[in-house]
Design a protein around this motif. Sequence first.
Motif, PDB file in Angstrom:
ATOM      1  N   LYS A 181       0.665  -1.366   0.029  1.00  0.00           N
ATOM      2  CA  LYS A 181       0.147   0.144   0.241  1.00  0.00           C
ATOM      3  C   LYS A 181       0.767   1.194   0.037  1.00  0.00           C
ATOM      4  O   LYS A 181       0.645   2.157  -0.864  1.00  0.00           O
ATOM      5  N   THR A 182       1.823   1.455   0.974  1.00  0.00           N
ATOM      6  CA  THR A 182       2.870   2.484   0.831  1.00  0.00           C
ATOM      7  C   THR A 182       3.540   2.703  -0.419  1.00  0.00           C
ATOM      8  O   THR A 182       3.716   3.584  -0.940  1.00  0.00           O
ATOM      9  N   PHE A 183       3.879   1.462  -1.121  1.00  0.00           N
ATOM     10  CA  PHE A 183       4.541   1.437  -2.281  1.00  0.00           C
ATOM     11  C   PHE A 183       3.643   2.341  -3.189  1.00  0.00           C
ATOM     12  O   PHE A 183       3.945   3.122  -4.194  1.00  0.00           O
ATOM     13  N   GLU A 184       2.454   1.990  -3.294  1.00  0.00           N
ATOM     14  CA  GLU A 184       1.444   2.355  -4.178  1.00  0.00           C
ATOM     15  C   GLU A 184       1.369   3.888  -4.160  1.00  0.00           C
ATOM     16  O   GLU A 184       1.263   4.717  -4.942  1.00  0.00           O
ATOM     17  N   VAL A 185       1.348   4.499  -2.808  1.00  0.00           N
ATOM     18  CA  VAL A 185       1.272   5.730  -2.344  1.00  0.00           C
ATOM     19  C   VAL A 185       2.385   6.564  -3.026  1.00  0.00           C
ATOM     20  O   VAL A 185       2.322   7.663  -3.451  1.00  0.00           O
ATOM     21  N   VAL A 186       3.683   5.984  -3.111  1.00  0.00           N
ATOM     22  CA  VAL A 186       4.684   6.556  -3.252  1.00  0.00           C
ATOM     23  C   VAL A 186       4.906   6.768  -4.700  1.00  0.00           C
ATOM     24  O   VAL A 186       5.208   7.632  -5.329  1.00  0.00           O
ATOM     25  N   ARG A 187       4.254   5.541  -5.504  1.00  0.00           N
ATOM     26  CA  ARG A 187       4.263   5.412  -7.048  1.00  0.00           C
ATOM     27  C   ARG A 187       3.316   6.517  -7.420  1.00  0.00           C
ATOM     28  O   ARG A 187       3.928   7.142  -8.550  1.00  0.00           O
ATOM     29  N   ILE A 188       2.325   6.774  -7.054  1.00  0.00           N
ATOM     30  CA  ILE A 188       1.419   7.867  -7.458  1.00  0.00           C
ATOM     31  C   ILE A 188       2.157   9.307  -7.125  1.00  0.00           C
ATOM     32  O   ILE A 188       1.859  10.184  -8.210  1.00  0.00           O
ATOM     33  N   LEU A 189       2.507   9.322  -5.876  1.00  0.00           N
ATOM     34  CA  LEU A 189       3.117  10.837  -5.456  1.00  0.00           C
ATOM     35  C   LEU A 189       4.063  11.275  -6.271  1.00  0.00           C
ATOM     36  O   LEU A 189       4.507  12.433  -6.440  1.00  0.00           O
ATOM     37  N   ALA A 190       4.929  10.305  -6.676  1.00  0.00           N
ATOM     38  CA  ALA A 190       6.415  10.460  -7.221  1.00  0.00           C
ATOM     39  C   ALA A 190       6.077  10.936  -8.673  1.00  0.00           C
ATOM     40  O   ALA A 190       7.209  11.430  -9.107  1.00  0.00           O
ATOM     41  N   LYS A 191       5.097  10.790  -9.254  1.00  0.00           N
ATOM     42  CA  LYS A 191       4.798  11.269 -10.569  1.00  0.00           C
ATOM     43  C   LYS A 191       4.904  12.915 -10.597  1.00  0.00           C
ATOM     44  O   LYS A 191       5.094  13.499 -11.649  1.00  0.00           O
ATOM     45  N   LYS A 192       4.602  13.685  -9.371  1.00  0.00           N
ATOM     46  CA  LYS A 192       4.800  14.931  -9.390  1.00  0.00           C
ATOM     47  C   LYS A 192       5.351  15.689  -8.366  1.00  0.00           C
ATOM     48  O   LYS A 192       5.532  16.790  -8.229  1.00  0.00           O
ATOM     49  N   ASN A 193       6.033  14.871  -7.466  1.00  0.00           N
ATOM     50  CA  ASN A 193       6.955  15.320  -6.311  1.00  0.00           C
ATOM     51  C   ASN A 193       8.244  14.359  -6.177  1.00  0.00           C
ATOM     52  O   ASN A 193       8.249  13.288  -6.512  1.00  0.00           O
ATOM     53  N   GLU A 194       9.169  15.304  -5.480  1.00  0.00           N
ATOM     54  CA  GLU A 194      10.414  14.591  -5.192  1.00  0.00           C
ATOM     55  C   GLU A 194      10.087  13.846  -3.576  1.00  0.00           C
ATOM     56  O   GLU A 194       9.522  14.441  -2.945  1.00  0.00           O
ATOM     57  N   ILE A 195      10.348  12.530  -3.661  1.00  0.00           N
ATOM     58  CA  ILE A 195      10.087  11.646  -2.322  1.00  0.00           C
ATOM     59  C   ILE A 195      11.275  11.374  -2.005  1.00  0.00           C
ATOM     60  O   ILE A 195      12.379  10.705  -2.451  1.00  0.00           O
ATOM     61  N   TYR A 196      11.377  11.276  -0.222  1.00  0.00           N
ATOM     62  CA  TYR A 196      12.651  10.954   0.325  1.00  0.00           C
ATOM     63  C   TYR A 196      12.134  10.098   1.533  1.00  0.00           C
ATOM     64  O   TYR A 196      11.371   9.940   2.000  1.00  0.00           O
ATOM     65  N   PHE A 197      12.748   8.722   1.051  1.00  0.00           N
ATOM     66  CA  PHE A 197      12.660   7.604   2.176  1.00  0.00           C
ATOM     67  C   PHE A 197      13.358   7.710   3.414  1.00  0.00           C
ATOM     68  O   PHE A 197      14.457   7.719   3.400  1.00  0.00           O
ATOM     69  N   PHE A 198      12.693   7.303   4.517  1.00  0.00           N
ATOM     70  CA  PHE A 198      13.416   7.405   5.676  1.00  0.00           C
ATOM     71  C   PHE A 198      13.158   5.956   6.524  1.00  0.00           C
ATOM     72  O   PHE A 198      12.301   5.411   6.464  1.00  0.00           O
ATOM     73  N   GLY A 199      14.250   5.219   6.938  1.00  0.00           N
ATOM     74  CA  GLY A 199      14.176   4.152   7.776  1.00  0.00           C
ATOM     75  C   GLY A 199      15.527   3.767   8.331  1.00  0.00           C
ATOM     76  O   GLY A 199      16.343   4.779   8.288  1.00  0.00           O
ATOM     77  N   GLY A 200      15.592   2.750   8.669  1.00  0.00           N
ATOM     78  CA  GLY A 200      16.834   2.121   9.452  1.00  0.00           C
ATOM     79  C   GLY A 200      17.029   0.551   9.349  1.00  0.00           C
ATOM     80  O   GLY A 200      15.993   0.064   9.612  1.00  0.00           O
ATOM     81  N   GLY A 201      18.426   0.200   9.553  1.00  0.00           N
ATOM     82  CA  GLY A 201      18.678  -1.168   9.563  1.00  0.00           C
ATOM     83  C   GLY A 201      18.747  -1.791   8.160  1.00  0.00           C
ATOM     84  O   GLY A 201      17.966  -1.292   7.066  1.00  0.00           O
ATOM     85  N   PRO A 202      19.347  -2.983   8.200  1.00  0.00           N
ATOM     86  CA  PRO A 202      19.838  -3.384   6.780  1.00  0.00           C
ATOM     87  C   PRO A 202      18.499  -3.836   5.891  1.00  0.00           C
ATOM     88  O   PRO A 202      18.260  -3.567   4.779  1.00  0.00           O
ATOM     89  N   GLU A 203      17.521  -4.520   6.696  1.00  0.00           N
ATOM     90  CA  GLU A 203      16.192  -4.964   5.969  1.00  0.00           C
ATOM     91  C   GLU A 203      15.346  -3.676   5.438  1.00  0.00           C
ATOM     92  O   GLU A 203      15.080  -4.051   4.198  1.00  0.00           O
ATOM     93  N   GLU A 204      15.189  -2.845   6.191  1.00  0.00           N
ATOM     94  CA  GLU A 204      14.389  -1.578   5.668  1.00  0.00           C
ATOM     95  C   GLU A 204      15.331  -0.834   4.613  1.00  0.00           C
ATOM     96  O   GLU A 204      14.580  -0.460   3.712  1.00  0.00           O
ATOM     97  N   THR A 205      16.796  -1.037   4.738  1.00  0.00           N
ATOM     98  CA  THR A 205      17.463  -0.143   3.921  1.00  0.00           C
ATOM     99  C   THR A 205      17.275  -0.989   2.654  1.00  0.00           C
ATOM    100  O   THR A 205      17.090  -0.335   1.305  1.00  0.00           O
TER     101      THR A 205
END
Length: 320
Positions: A181-205
């Motif tokens: 679901k979050t991936f789909e949000v990003v895919r839609i918003l990234a068509k018109k916006n710069e998106i920056y991801f935040f997370g931590g740890g090897p798996e999330e990275t």
Amino acid sequence: MKRILAYRFSAFGDVAMTVPVFIEFLEQNPNVEVIMVSRTQFSALFEGIPNLTFKGINLDDYKGIFGLRKLGEILIQEFKPDYIADLHDVIRTKALNLFFVKKGFKIYKINKGKDEKDELTDIWNLEKHQLKSTSERYADVFRAMNFKLELSHTYRPRGEKSGIGVAPFAQHKGKMLPLEKTFEVVRILAKKNEIYFFGGGPEETTILNSWQEQIPNTTNLAASHTLKEELQKIASLEVMISMDSANMHLASLMGTRCISVWGSTHHYAGFLGYGQSTKDVVQVKDLTCRPCSVFGDKKCYRGDWACLEELNIQKIIDLV
């Protein structure tokens, strides 16, 4: 000048929530100094606050009763406090409190409202209502010392803002929107916006690196930036999209609007980001079993995680 020794060792988001309280407390009480004791890795949260000294520690160096007594002795010798504020109230701090009591100090500690929260998270309780915010619970500790403190519950924007931050992870499943679901949000918003991801740890990275490869206009900041650098970036964002997690509170600290996603938890428990609006809360409203947990760490009693699976991502996109 009076000196308050305060401590809270975890969790990251809860420690972050102390910061706006300290800022407003010290502005309203300029004749007071605060010593904040917490984990060393949280130091960037407290930089630049007048009359606040951060004492970073590694808790592994102070294990057990004797280790905590050693910590207490160090803190008294180094800072000579007038007041002791326990902003955590867990077994570790209770043991530390005993040391200070023996040294003649009165302990002022947070009332976490456990009974109220137990009632709120009873799935058979249909009468849900807003509880006192955690920020106000912290403030009550200083009020009990007879200091004045009125919280504004507003965050302070900083500088020019552009781009959208996305923090898709949380410590517990009950707080985290399914990644597809979050991936789909990003895919839609990234068509018109710069998106920056935040997370931590090897798996999330690894996951966020994969998203960056699949979706144009995205940049993964996970594991490549220090906390101080992440805070600087959050301050420059137009909006942050976060779960009920630490990044929501970091957005508040840096004066950035946050659209927050809530699953098995609920902002009624008092953990909404400081100054953030309930109008920016995204949740499934018609589930009488919500909230079933304060921290999102319980299994779904229904078994279907409807609070997350049924959440309509269009609500997030419309808010943006």
